[in-house]
Design an enzyme around this catalytic site. Structure first.
Site, PDB file in Angstrom:
ATOM      1  N   ASP A   1       4.182  -5.085   3.551  1.00  0.00           N
ATOM      2  CA  ASP A   1       3.648  -3.945   4.427  1.00  0.00           C
ATOM      3  C   ASP A   1       4.300  -3.779   5.734  1.00  0.00           C
ATOM      4  OD1 ASP A   1       1.835  -2.089   5.557  1.00  0.00           O
ATOM      5  OD2 ASP A   1       0.200  -3.048   5.533  1.00  0.00           O
TER       6      ASP A   1
ATOM      7  N   HIS B   1       0.962  -1.098   0.026  1.00  0.00           N
ATOM      8  CA  HIS B   1      -0.038   0.064   0.095  1.00  0.00           C
ATOM      9  C   HIS B   1       0.970   1.211   0.124  1.00  0.00           C
ATOM     10  CE1 HIS B   1      -0.111   1.511   4.311  1.00  0.00           C
ATOM     11  NE2 HIS B   1      -0.003   0.234   4.689  1.00  0.00           N
TER      12      HIS B   1
ATOM     13  N   HIS C   1       2.074   4.975  13.005  1.00  0.00           N
ATOM     14  CA  HIS C   1       0.746   5.920  12.603  1.00  0.00           C
ATOM     15  C   HIS C   1       0.884   7.394  13.379  1.00  0.00           C
ATOM     16  CE1 HIS C   1      -2.405   2.746  11.350  1.00  0.00           C
ATOM     17  NE2 HIS C   1      -1.319   2.952  10.409  1.00  0.00           N
TER      18      HIS C   1
ATOM     19  N   ASP D   1       5.478   2.987   7.155  1.00  0.00           N
ATOM     20  CA  ASP D   1       4.298   2.412   6.908  1.00  0.00           C
ATOM     21  C   ASP D   1       3.122   3.217   6.140  1.00  0.00           C
ATOM     22  OD1 ASP D   1       1.717   1.131   7.167  1.00  0.00           O
ATOM     23  OD2 ASP D   1       1.142   1.695   8.983  1.00  0.00           O
TER      24      ASP D   1
ATOM     25  N   GLU E   1      -5.346   1.864   1.806  1.00  0.00           N
ATOM     26  CA  GLU E   1      -5.383   0.800   2.683  1.00  0.00           C
ATOM     27  C   GLU E   1      -5.617   1.183   3.920  1.00  0.00           C
ATOM     28  OE1 GLU E   1      -3.018  -1.965   5.513  1.00  0.00           O
ATOM     29  OE2 GLU E   1      -2.885   0.106   5.160  1.00  0.00           O
ATOM     30  N   GLU E   2      -5.366   2.393   4.342  1.00  0.00           N
ATOM     31  CA  GLU E   2      -5.486   2.864   5.943  1.00  0.00           C
ATOM     32  C   GLU E   2      -7.080   3.159   5.871  1.00  0.00           C
ATOM     33  OE1 GLU E   2      -3.391   2.360   7.709  1.00  0.00           O
ATOM     34  OE2 GLU E   2      -1.186   2.929   7.095  1.00  0.00           O
TER      35      GLU E   2
END
Length: 515
Positions: free
Chosen positions: A343, A270, A443, A282, A314-315
């Protein structure tokens, strides 16, 4: 897998076969990688370099820096990331497709605020916003719901709010049901805002799901902060969120090699970040590694067509990969031999995780579709040859392999850890620091160009190239279809089983389950 990988030895070499040896060829000159056909593992892996991967990583960082620090799908930062990937693919000789789709997006327009108003001491409390939270600015009394062991399923039943005072802020422990269920029950009881605190060390990086539309602010705090707030009598707090939830257009990028289109190898990562940061681990790490592999394979004429894919949204709960799989006809799905997912492959406090295709760990989800166990063995063989320890990780459904597995397509891939906590045993094997997350910036805004392990990224970019070329030339181990004879199935050596195993699923922005 529940196995302790062995370091390289004679048994490993004997099992692996000459086609997957790592004796480097002699280069014809400094620019040989720009002109030669990298049609063996040795040639390809020599040309896949950390410098090449980091060139892409820096480009993604620069894009985020120019776009409010984010590359979230639906934003200009993501669109520019797509443009970069397309330009590099075209330069390498591919004809990429940009597959557009619409989705429900979430953007936090300003940092969330959580403040203790009374009793003293007043001041800010560290917090994160749950994706798809509503907007609001609330100052109100706090009602803490009973937490385990008093209530094993806090906030999961409407009856938990039987004595709740409408207008208060609900403080709820994580666990046993989704964040959305807790927030919905609180909203229905008249809560003006919701604070969910973790039930384990570390921060919460989760989502309410893109179908959550209730206009209520929902924030998260750590276990320690939540416990302190819950034990404070007469607590009043301020909660402020400013968010956008709505339809946006974004895209996947897909590029395919020549080769048999009735036996396609799909390799994906992603491309989007979360709203909070640039997403360089990420998942810039997977996206950049895959792009480097695609560039170095551009002149290869494989037996099987390789379809490289960079997924959007994707998130936002795997929207891009799900859209892609759902857009395929039944015949087109049958033509896909396998899917490889990459990922988070450069986490700073890494462990080398391989998706547990045969469920030999017996943790969480069951095995992948038939053929997934063989994909797992291919990655194990790569690590075994290099004397690198590895470990199994569950198909938790939290990354883009999910829709492929749901369609019955054999799947596998690599992962180096997200918000999970590294154990002392893992520290003794892979180094790093026990007691903190595999990716302490998961994140968050600090998931930037400095939030990487160059060693993990270097090793895993080679591992990606190894597996992609292996299956580009032969999928005989996965589906019995023969390929080039000099690409026999790569087999790991036998390994003793360790005393512990780990479920380390990637709890991405699409994390709905909270146990």
């Amino acid at each position: 897998m529940s196995r302790t990988p062995l370091r390289i030895g004679a048994a490993v070499v004997a099992a692996a076969a000459a086609a997957v040896a790592f004796t480097p060829p002699v280069l014809a000159g400094p620019n040989a990688c720009d002109t030669r056909v990298n049609n063996t593992h040795a040639k390809l892996l020599e040309c896949i370099t950390l410098d090449g991967v980091m060139e892409h990583q820096q480009a993604l960082q620069d894009i985020a820096d120019a776009n409010n620090g984010t590359r979230v799908s639906g934003s200009p930062g993501y669109d520019e990331s797509v443009e970069y990937v397309v330009e590099r693919l075209e330069k390498a000789g591919y004809t990429p497709e940009v597959q557009e789709f619409t989705f429900q997006t979430f953007i936090s327009l300003s940092p969330p605020v959580l403040e203790r108003v009374s009793p003293p001491p007043a001041g800010s409390v560290s917090t994160s916003i749950l994706s798809y939270s509503g907007s609001g600015d609330v100052t109100a009394a706090v009602t803490a719901l009973p937490a385990p062991p008093a209530d094993a399923t806090p906030g999961c039943e409407a009856s938990d709010f039987a004595t709740f005072s409408a207008g208060n802020i609900a403080l709820i422990s994580r666990g046993s049901c989704t964040f959305a269920i807790k927030a919905t029950n609180a909203y229905n009881a008249g809560a003006s805002a919701v604070i969910i605190y973790n039930n384990a060390p570390g921060v919460i990086n989760g989502t309410l799901g893109n179908d959550f539309t209730l206009d209520i602010p929902v924030l998260a705090v750590t276990q320690a902060d939540g416990a302190a707030l819950a034990s404070t009598a007469g607590l009043t707090m301020r909660v402020q969120t400013d968010t956008f939830r709505g339809q946006a257009t974004t895209s996947n990028v897909i590029a395919q090699t020549s080769g048999n289109t009735d036996n396609v190898v799909v390799a994906g990562a992603h491309l989007d970040s979360v709203n909070a940061g640039p997403g360089i681990n990420d998942n810039g790490s997977g996206s950049s590694s895959l792009l480097e592999v695609a560039e170095q394979m551009a002149k290869v004429k494989p037996v099987n067509a390789v379809r490289f894919a960079w997924w959007g949204a994707e998130e936002a709960s795997l929207v891009g990969s799900t859209y892609y799989v759902n857009s395929l006809t039944a015949e087109e799905k049958e033509q896909i031999a396998l899917y490889l997912n990459f990922d988070m492959v450069g986490s700073p406090n890494y462990v080398f995780f391989v998706y547990d295709g045969d469920d030999s760990d017996a943790i969480g989800a069951g095995p992948g579709p038939a053929g997934s166990a063989e994909i797992e063995k291919t990655f194990e063989a790569f690590y075994s040859q290099r004397g690198i320890p590895f470990k199994g990780t569950d198909f938790s459904g939290r990354s883009d392999y999910g829709p492929f597995i749901a369609a019955g397509i054999p799947s596998g891939g690599l992962f180096t850890g997200a918000e999970g906590i590294k154990t002392a045993e893992e520290e003794s094997i892979w180094g790093g620091t026990a007691g903190i997350a595999y990716d302490p910036c998961y994140h968050q805004a600090c998931d930037d160009i400095d939030n990487l392990s160059s060693k993990a990224l270097d090793v895993n970019s080679d591992a990606i190239g190894f597996a992609v070329l292996q299956y580009a030339m032969s999928t005989v181990d996965v589906n019995g279809k023969p390929g080039k004879g000099n690409f026999p199935p790569a087999q790991p050596t036998d390994k003793p089983r360790p005393s512990t195993s780990l479920q380390s699923g990637h709890a991405d922005g699409h994390e709905l389950e909270v146990e």
